[in-house]
Design a protein around this motif. Sequence first.
Motif, PDB file in Angstrom:
ATOM      1  N   GLY A 143       0.135   2.906  29.492  1.00 29.32           N
ATOM      2  CA  GLY A 143      -0.177   1.478  29.875  1.00 29.32           C
ATOM      3  C   GLY A 143      -1.466   1.394  30.535  1.00 29.32           C
ATOM      4  N   MET A 144      -1.816   2.415  31.261  1.00 28.13           N
ATOM      5  CA  MET A 144      -3.315   2.462  31.883  1.00 28.13           C
ATOM      6  C   MET A 144      -4.318   2.569  30.793  1.00 28.13           C
ATOM      7  N   SER A 145      -4.039   3.358  29.664  1.00 25.41           N
ATOM      8  CA  SER A 145      -5.069   3.616  28.751  1.00 25.41           C
ATOM      9  C   SER A 145      -5.164   2.431  27.810  1.00 25.41           C
ATOM     10  N   ALA A 146      -3.975   1.561  27.477  1.00 16.94           N
ATOM     11  CA  ALA A 146      -3.884   0.326  26.535  1.00 16.94           C
ATOM     12  C   ALA A 146      -4.874  -0.631  27.448  1.00 16.94           C
ATOM     13  N   SER A 147      -4.854  -0.676  28.578  1.00 22.88           N
ATOM     14  CA  SER A 147      -5.578  -1.619  29.325  1.00 22.88           C
ATOM     15  C   SER A 147      -7.006  -1.236  29.382  1.00 22.88           C
ATOM     16  N   ALA A 148      -7.471  -0.334  29.003  1.00 17.58           N
ATOM     17  CA  ALA A 148      -9.057   0.063  29.088  1.00 17.58           C
ATOM     18  C   ALA A 148     -10.034  -0.681  28.054  1.00 17.58           C
ATOM     19  N   MET A 149      -9.255  -1.513  27.371  1.00 18.70           N
ATOM     20  CA  MET A 149     -10.353  -2.505  26.763  1.00 18.70           C
ATOM     21  C   MET A 149     -10.952  -3.431  27.525  1.00 18.70           C
ATOM     22  N   ALA A 150     -10.594  -3.919  28.674  1.00 20.68           N
ATOM     23  CA  ALA A 150     -11.201  -4.741  29.401  1.00 20.68           C
ATOM     24  C   ALA A 150     -11.127  -4.623  30.951  1.00 20.68           C
ATOM     25  N   GLY A 151     -11.848  -5.358  31.721  1.00 18.62           N
ATOM     26  CA  GLY A 151     -11.663  -5.195  33.223  1.00 18.62           C
ATOM     27  C   GLY A 151     -12.740  -3.881  33.882  1.00 18.62           C
ATOM     28  N   HIS A 152     -12.164  -3.648  35.166  1.00 24.65           N
ATOM     29  CA  HIS A 152     -13.241  -2.622  35.591  1.00 24.65           C
ATOM     30  C   HIS A 152     -12.204  -1.359  36.118  1.00 24.65           C
ATOM     31  N   TRP A 153     -12.713  -0.284  36.035  1.00 23.07           N
ATOM     32  CA  TRP A 153     -12.234   0.946  36.649  1.00 23.07           C
ATOM     33  C   TRP A 153     -12.834   1.345  37.996  1.00 23.07           C
ATOM     34  N   GLN A 154     -12.201   1.867  38.690  1.00 24.49           N
ATOM     35  CA  GLN A 154     -12.461   2.494  39.982  1.00 24.49           C
ATOM     36  C   GLN A 154     -11.820   3.896  40.260  1.00 24.49           C
ATOM     37  N   ALA A 155     -13.114   4.597  40.813  1.00 23.75           N
ATOM     38  CA  ALA A 155     -12.764   5.955  40.898  1.00 23.75           C
ATOM     39  C   ALA A 155     -12.565   6.130  42.621  1.00 23.75           C
ATOM     40  N   LYS A 156     -11.796   6.896  43.220  1.00 20.14           N
ATOM     41  CA  LYS A 156     -11.777   7.203  44.594  1.00 20.14           C
ATOM     42  C   LYS A 156     -11.770   8.543  44.783  1.00 20.14           C
ATOM     43  N   VAL A 157     -12.213   9.147  45.862  1.00 25.03           N
ATOM     44  CA  VAL A 157     -12.189  10.526  46.354  1.00 25.03           C
ATOM     45  C   VAL A 157     -11.967  10.350  47.916  1.00 25.03           C
ATOM     46  N   GLY A 158     -10.855  10.827  48.312  1.00 29.37           N
ATOM     47  CA  GLY A 158     -10.443  10.808  49.889  1.00 29.37           C
ATOM     48  C   GLY A 158      -9.541  11.832  50.201  1.00 29.37           C
ATOM     49  N   ALA A 159      -9.222  11.575  51.670  1.00 33.15           N
ATOM     50  CA  ALA A 159      -8.302  12.632  51.988  1.00 33.15           C
ATOM     51  C   ALA A 159      -6.973  11.807  52.571  1.00 33.15           C
ATOM     52  N   SER A 160      -6.038  12.561  52.985  1.00 35.40           N
ATOM     53  CA  SER A 160      -4.805  11.671  53.474  1.00 35.40           C
ATOM     54  C   SER A 160      -3.912  12.954  54.239  1.00 35.40           C
ATOM     55  N   VAL A 161      -3.336  11.935  55.405  1.00 32.09           N
ATOM     56  CA  VAL A 161      -2.412  12.633  55.930  1.00 32.09           C
ATOM     57  C   VAL A 161      -0.972  12.342  55.705  1.00 32.09           C
ATOM     58  N   VAL A 162      -0.247  13.479  55.232  1.00 37.91           N
ATOM     59  CA  VAL A 162       1.347  13.007  55.119  1.00 37.91           C
ATOM     60  C   VAL A 162       2.034  13.256  56.095  1.00 37.91           C
ATOM     61  N   ALA A 163       2.774  12.091  56.614  1.00 34.74           N
ATOM     62  CA  ALA A 163       3.474  12.513  57.985  1.00 34.74           C
ATOM     63  C   ALA A 163       4.890  11.568  57.540  1.00 34.74           C
ATOM     64  N   PRO A 164       5.720  12.786  57.591  1.00 35.04           N
ATOM     65  CA  PRO A 164       7.234  12.521  57.458  1.00 35.04           C
ATOM     66  C   PRO A 164       7.699  11.733  58.622  1.00 35.04           C
ATOM     67  N   THR A 165       8.649  10.669  58.435  1.00 44.36           N
ATOM     68  CA  THR A 165       9.145   9.736  59.304  1.00 44.36           C
ATOM     69  C   THR A 165      10.766  10.210  59.645  1.00 44.36           C
ATOM     70  N   SER A 166      11.145  10.827  58.942  1.00 38.53           N
ATOM     71  CA  SER A 166      12.808  11.062  59.008  1.00 38.53           C
ATOM     72  C   SER A 166      12.952  12.529  59.166  1.00 38.53           C
ATOM     73  N   ASP A 167      14.400  12.747  59.472  1.00 41.20           N
ATOM     74  CA  ASP A 167      14.759  14.183  59.417  1.00 41.20           C
ATOM     75  C   ASP A 167      16.227  14.101  58.834  1.00 41.20           C
ATOM     76  N   SER A 168      17.106  15.362  58.763  1.00 41.24           N
ATOM     77  CA  SER A 168      18.405  15.408  58.168  1.00 41.24           C
ATOM     78  C   SER A 168      18.889  16.216  59.235  1.00 41.24           C
ATOM     79  N   LYS A 169      20.168  15.888  59.266  1.00 32.52           N
ATOM     80  CA  LYS A 169      21.346  16.774  59.909  1.00 32.52           C
ATOM     81  C   LYS A 169      21.917  17.556  59.054  1.00 32.52           C
ATOM     82  N   VAL A 170      22.162  18.863  59.293  1.00 34.63           N
ATOM     83  CA  VAL A 170      23.077  19.437  58.243  1.00 34.63           C
ATOM     84  C   VAL A 170      23.911  20.424  59.101  1.00 34.63           C
ATOM     85  N   ALA A 171      24.785  21.142  58.459  1.00 31.49           N
ATOM     86  CA  ALA A 171      25.891  22.075  59.151  1.00 31.49           C
ATOM     87  C   ALA A 171      26.610  21.158  60.170  1.00 31.49           C
TER      88      ALA A 171
END
Length: 200
Positions: free
Chosen positions: A12-40
Amino acid sequence: MLKQISLVVLLGMSASAMAGHWQAKVGASVVAPTSDSKVAGGALTVEADNEWAFTPAVEYFFNDHISTELLLATPINHDVLVEGKSAASLKHLPPTWTVKYNFKNKTDFTPYAGIGLIAFLPWDESTHGILKGTKLKVQEDIGFAGQVGVSYQPKAWNNWGAYVDVRYAQLDPKVDSSLVDKFDLDIDPLVYSFGLSYKF
């Protein structure tokens, strides 16, 4: 299923390359889980820890307001904690696709919001500590994702810009363990990202 969805998105993204504009991003992220699981039977609490990740992204603008973005990442190494102590680790990739609305205005700041899908692709599970010697297998998962953020693109920077955003992802991959019955690892992370962008 995950491969089929990824293929559809990329085509889908390749097909849309006929028009419009592309943007490239270079960044960093913090992945912060918000939940936990109860087992046993609720006796143990299992959760994933916070991790940093290098997260490049590519975005396609259909017009000034509508765009679609694919967030990528280098492999993320997550620790799995049992009662707050590291007991397992795994690597995973979290490719995230969103469709975004950009609130274009007369300033250099453009707020945006998006919704989409996130995939959880794990491998290289290992155990130690309280789980040492047990087998652990985390399954692939796919869930919904939401995103809000703001980009900054002053004219003096030409096509360069900066951005900050936060995503919420619904991720609850199933875990097979030789120690306890199969359970859902509730992660549901918030992903805080920042970086630079370049529009073509």
